[in-house]
Write a protein that holds these residues in place. Structure first.
Motif, short mmCIF file in Angstrom:
data_model
loop_
_atom_site.label_atom_id
_atom_site.label_comp_id
_atom_site.label_asym_id
_atom_site.label_seq_id
_atom_site.Cartn_x
_atom_site.Cartn_y
_atom_site.Cartn_z
N VAL A 137 0.85 -1.20 0.00
CA VAL A 137 0.00 0.00 0.00
C VAL A 137 0.88 1.24 0.00
CG1 VAL A 137 -1.89 -1.16 1.23
CG2 VAL A 137 -0.16 0.12 2.53
N ALA A 138 0.29 2.34 -0.47
CA ALA A 138 1.01 3.62 -0.47
C ALA A 138 0.94 4.29 0.89
CB ALA A 138 0.43 4.54 -1.54
N CYS A 139 -0.20 4.09 1.58
CA CYS A 139 -0.41 4.81 2.83
C CYS A 139 -1.25 3.97 3.79
CB CYS A 139 -1.13 6.13 2.54
SG CYS A 139 -1.49 7.14 4.00
N LYS A 164 7.61 3.24 12.96
CA LYS A 164 8.95 2.76 12.59
C LYS A 164 8.87 1.79 11.42
CE LYS A 164 11.47 1.70 16.09
NZ LYS A 164 12.03 0.95 17.25
N HIS A 165 7.90 0.88 11.48
CA HIS A 165 7.73 -0.11 10.41
C HIS A 165 7.37 0.57 9.09
CE1 HIS A 165 6.50 -3.86 8.42
NE2 HIS A 165 5.44 -3.18 7.98
N CYS A 166 6.47 1.53 9.14
CA CYS A 166 6.04 2.21 7.91
C CYS A 166 7.20 2.97 7.27
CB CYS A 166 4.89 3.16 8.21
SG CYS A 166 3.30 2.33 8.52
N ARG A 167 7.98 3.66 8.07
CA ARG A 167 9.10 4.42 7.52
C ARG A 167 10.17 3.50 6.95
NH1 ARG A 167 8.91 9.26 12.09
NH2 ARG A 167 7.21 10.37 11.04
N ASN A 169 9.63 0.67 5.58
CA ASN A 169 9.11 -0.01 4.39
C ASN A 169 8.47 0.93 3.36
OD1 ASN A 169 9.25 -3.16 4.95
ND2 ASN A 169 8.75 -2.16 6.89
N GLY A 170 8.69 2.22 3.49
CA GLY A 170 8.22 3.17 2.48
C GLY A 170 6.72 3.35 2.44
N ILE A 171 6.05 3.16 3.57
CA ILE A 171 4.60 3.36 3.66
C ILE A 171 4.34 4.68 4.36
CG2 ILE A 171 2.41 2.46 4.55
CD1 ILE A 171 3.77 -0.33 4.63
N LYS A 172 3.60 5.57 3.74
CA LYS A 172 3.25 6.82 4.39
C LYS A 172 2.21 6.55 5.47
CE LYS A 172 5.88 9.49 1.91
NZ LYS A 172 7.06 10.15 2.53
N LEU A 173 2.34 7.26 6.59
CA LEU A 173 1.43 7.07 7.71
C LEU A 173 0.64 8.37 7.92
CD1 LEU A 173 0.54 5.09 9.92
CD2 LEU A 173 2.34 6.03 11.39
N HIS A 174 -0.69 8.25 7.81
CA HIS A 174 -1.57 9.42 7.94
C HIS A 174 -2.41 9.29 9.20
CE1 HIS A 174 -4.39 12.62 6.85
NE2 HIS A 174 -5.36 11.79 7.20
N GLU A 196 4.54 13.68 15.27
CA GLU A 196 5.88 13.38 14.78
C GLU A 196 5.95 11.96 14.21
OE1 GLU A 196 10.53 13.63 16.40
OE2 GLU A 196 8.84 13.71 17.79
N LEU A 197 5.07 11.09 14.67
CA LEU A 197 5.06 9.71 14.20
C LEU A 197 4.40 9.56 12.83
CD1 LEU A 197 3.92 7.98 17.53
CD2 LEU A 197 6.26 8.31 16.70
#
Length: 364
Positions: A137-139, A164-167, A169-174, A196-197
């Motif tokens: 997924v993108a986000c 931490k996992h999203c960053r 693995n290149g997943i944006k977190l909204h 900040e997360l």
């Protein structure tokens, strides 16, 4: 002639939930001390909107922010930007996310974005749900608190691990932070520490804050620049948004500092509910100023009892009740300014009456 729950609530002397009636007085209060010669914003520019956007960006700990007339618009645009950036039209969120159940599939119909639903409907998204995603997924969107399940929250440690996992693995977190302010007392964090997360953040100005309408979307400067283009495409750049901005600023200043009080009051009120026969709250101990009150009986059985309590005590417990099955129903409680205005003896009396009526009806 029977009286409806809404009518009983409207005629009650005191009301437990919310800030008060949403009427034109909300706008009058916001404008009471505003200079009539203050220039309005024009199509997204001008001191009045730019100063407020800068204020919110600083509060949320982000580079930039943009004011939207609605959170629906802001969040769909955020998802579109992150999907375009990764050239992957797929996002993940909870099965009961606002985007999934309240927006007529806007994300899918307007942007052709596919969704991956994480966790089941009864609990929040945990780290294992994210790590075990089989689809890219993108986000990932997280709603704090998860409104449709009583305002439940993941632990702060879980948020840190998901971030931490999203960053990695290149997943944006909204962050769907419509009620972000309301969870800060539980987490014992500042808004900027939580944000900040996340790569992007949405905050509402009419829910817990009590303004007229409107939302902020915040993130890095390049993200916000793209969101402004999409805001124009959506028709979100009204010639002037100052009535929304002024009310948002006024009630943000007034209500944001009261969130710890609302939180403590919600925990106190939940104890009252849980002390009653065949009544329980979700969560048992609230983690924000909101929670659900559940009954293992039908709406048709419970509504007359609530009406009688309100009529006997003058305390408006709630004005609506939702069936969840043939033998179950619930209502949502969101605590604001009104709760503190109710004498404690009146509150205690209302719950003694509720307990008595529930026992009389269902003790068998």
């Amino acid at each position: 002639m029977s009286i409806s729950l809404q009518d009983a609530f409207n005629k009650s002397t005191y009301q437990l939930p919310g800030h008060g009636k949403r009427n034109v007085q909300v706008l009058k209060d916001a404008f009471e001390n505003i200079d009539g010669q203050l220039d309005s914003d024009i199509y997204g520019t001008g001191k009045i909107i730019e100063a407020f956007q800068d204020k919110m960006a600083a509060f949320l700990g982000k580079e930039k922010a943009v004011f939207f007339p609605s959170g629906t618009m802001a969040q769909q645009i955020a998802m579109r930007i992150w999907c375009d950036e990764k050239e992957l039209q797929k996002v993940a969120y909870h099965p009961l996310s606002h985007l999934e159940i309240h927006e007529e599939d806007g994300l899918k119909e307007l942007h052709n974005i596919k969704t991956v639903l994480l966790a089941d409907e009864t609990r929040v998204i945990e780290l294992d749900d994210v790590v075990s995603m089989e689809e890219e997924v993108a986000c990932l969107l997280l709603e704090l608190p998860q409104r449709e399940i009583g305002g439940q929250l993941p632990s702060y440690e879980t948020l840190e691990e998901i971030s931490k996992h999203c960053r990695k693995n290149g997943i944006k977190l909204h962050l769907d932070g419509a009620r972000l302010l309301e969870v800060l007392p539980y987490y014992e964090k500042t808004a900027s520490e939580v944000c900040e997360l996340f790569d992007s953040v949405y905050l509402s100005f009419y829910k817990g804050i009590g303004g007229i309408a409107g939302a902020i979307l915040a993130g890095e400067a390049t993200f916000i620049a793209k969101s402004k283009v999409w805001k124009r495409r959506y028709g979100g750049d009204l010639i002037s948004l100052y009535p929304y901005i002024i009310s948002a600023d006024h009630f943000f200043n007034q209500k944001s500092k009261k969130m710890p009080v609302y939180y403590e009051n919600a925990k106190e009120l939940a104890v009252f509910f849980n002390s009653c026969h065949h009544v329980s709250t979700l969560p048992a101990i609230p983690v924000s100023n909101m929670f659900h009150v559940q009954f293992p009986h039908s709406k048709e059985e419970i509504e007359p009892i609530l009406v009688e309590v309100i009529r006997e005590t003058g305390v408006g417990i709630i004005n609506h009740l939702k069936a969840t099955g043939e033998s179950s129903c619930y209502f949502e409680v969101s605590i604001g300014d009104r709760y503190q205005e109710v004498p404690k003896e009146a509150v205690k009396n209302a719950f003694l009456q509720l307990d008595r009526l529930m026992k009389n009806k269902f003790s068998f």
